[in-house]
Each structure stands twice: as C-alpha cells, then as structure tokens.
Write a protein that holds these residues in place. Structure first.
Motif, PDB file in Angstrom:
ATOM      1  N   SER A  19       0.868  -1.283  -0.015  1.00 59.80           N
ATOM      2  CA  SER A  19      -0.060   0.034   0.079  1.00 59.80           C
ATOM      3  C   SER A  19       0.881   1.195   0.085  1.00 59.80           C
ATOM      4  N   LYS A  21       2.766   2.139   2.742  1.00 55.31           N
ATOM      5  CA  LYS A  21       2.860   2.617   4.207  1.00 55.31           C
ATOM      6  C   LYS A  21       4.166   1.980   4.605  1.00 55.31           C
ATOM      7  N   TRP A  44       2.324  -5.237  15.581  1.00 53.96           N
ATOM      8  CA  TRP A  44       1.907  -4.451  14.162  1.00 53.96           C
ATOM      9  C   TRP A  44       1.611  -3.279  14.405  1.00 53.96           C
ATOM     10  N   ASP A  47      -1.393   2.236  12.415  1.00 56.13           N
ATOM     11  CA  ASP A  47      -1.490   2.555  11.031  1.00 56.13           C
ATOM     12  C   ASP A  47      -1.350   1.527   9.791  1.00 56.13           C
ATOM     13  N   TRP A  48      -1.091   0.493  10.408  1.00 58.27           N
ATOM     14  CA  TRP A  48      -1.123  -0.690   9.262  1.00 58.27           C
ATOM     15  C   TRP A  48      -2.363  -1.677   9.340  1.00 58.27           C
ATOM     16  N   GLU A  49      -3.103  -1.545  10.196  1.00 58.22           N
ATOM     17  CA  GLU A  49      -4.297  -2.301  10.758  1.00 58.22           C
ATOM     18  C   GLU A  49      -4.874  -2.989   9.529  1.00 58.22           C
ATOM     19  N   GLU A  50      -5.215  -2.265   8.456  1.00 61.47           N
ATOM     20  CA  GLU A  50      -5.941  -2.638   7.328  1.00 61.47           C
ATOM     21  C   GLU A  50      -5.340  -3.870   6.631  1.00 61.47           C
ATOM     22  N   GLU A  51      -3.956  -3.844   6.721  1.00 58.07           N
ATOM     23  CA  GLU A  51      -3.050  -4.752   6.178  1.00 58.07           C
ATOM     24  C   GLU A  51      -2.754  -6.072   7.031  1.00 58.07           C
ATOM     25  N   ARG A  52      -3.075  -6.107   8.248  1.00 60.81           N
ATOM     26  CA  ARG A  52      -2.790  -7.214   9.288  1.00 60.81           C
ATOM     27  C   ARG A  52      -3.148  -8.568   8.564  1.00 60.81           C
TER      28      ARG A  52
END
Length: 118
Positions: A19, A21, A44, A47-52
C-alpha cells in the motif's frame, strides 16, 4: 520518518507495504528474516491495521528485488550496523521458485534453449 540516530550495534529496517505505508524497526545484525517477520507481526503498527495478516509465517521480506528465505540474517546481507536499510514486506504463502538462479546456471554451462517460429 525517524529522526533519532540508529544505535551503532543495530540496523534500522524501513519496511514498505504494498500500500506504500512505511514503518521503521530496529534489529541486531543476527536477526533472520523469520525473526523480523515474527517481530513485526507481534508489534503490528496501528496505522497498518488494514493490512494485518493472520500469521507471521506468511510475511515475506524483499530486499533488492529478491525474496529472503527465513534463515537469512541481516549480517549475511552485509547490511552495516548503525544505518537504515529499506525492504518491502508482503503477505505470501510460499516463496517463488528461484528461476533466476537456474538462468544463471544455464549461462555458466553454455547451455541455451532457443525457439524460432517461421
């Protein structure tokens, strides 16, 4: 980006997701790609939560265009302590086949495969 200096005995890794980030982590030269994947998975960034991802075992590092195997250490890559290195972090179940190595071996042996279509 981090403005604090990198400790002389550590390597700062700036990891980039697909993404775009980024996040920096500090590791000793003896840290392996598998160690890094576990560390990042366990810490983790918010601000990376969507890509966990569900498991550290599917996190793969790419350095200079090559996927790193889990046992490769930062020291083996000759990354200098006290500096920052950049790698990509991707979720992938398996590593790709090392076909570039096979290509190099064919060049060394002089073997070639050619096809002409008329």
């Amino acid at each position: 980006m981090s403005s604090a200096p990198v400790p002389a005995d550590m390597i700062a890794l700036r990891l980039i997701l697909v993404s775009g980030k980024t996040q920096e982590f500090l590791f000793p030269p003896g840290a392996s790609a598998a160690d890094i994947a576990r560390h990042v998975h366990d810490r983790w960034p918010p601000d990376w939560e969507e890509e966990r991802v569900s498991s550290a075992s599917i996190l793969r590092l790419i350095y200079q265009g090559r996927f790193l195997h889990g046992n490769v250490t930062l020291g083996a890559l000759k990354l200098p302590p006290g500096r920052t290195a950049v790698m990509h972090l991707v979720a992938r179940e398996t590593l790709p086949e090392p076909n570039s190595q096979g290509q190099r071996n064919r060049e060394k042996t002089g073997e070639s495969h050619c096809c002409v279509i008329l």
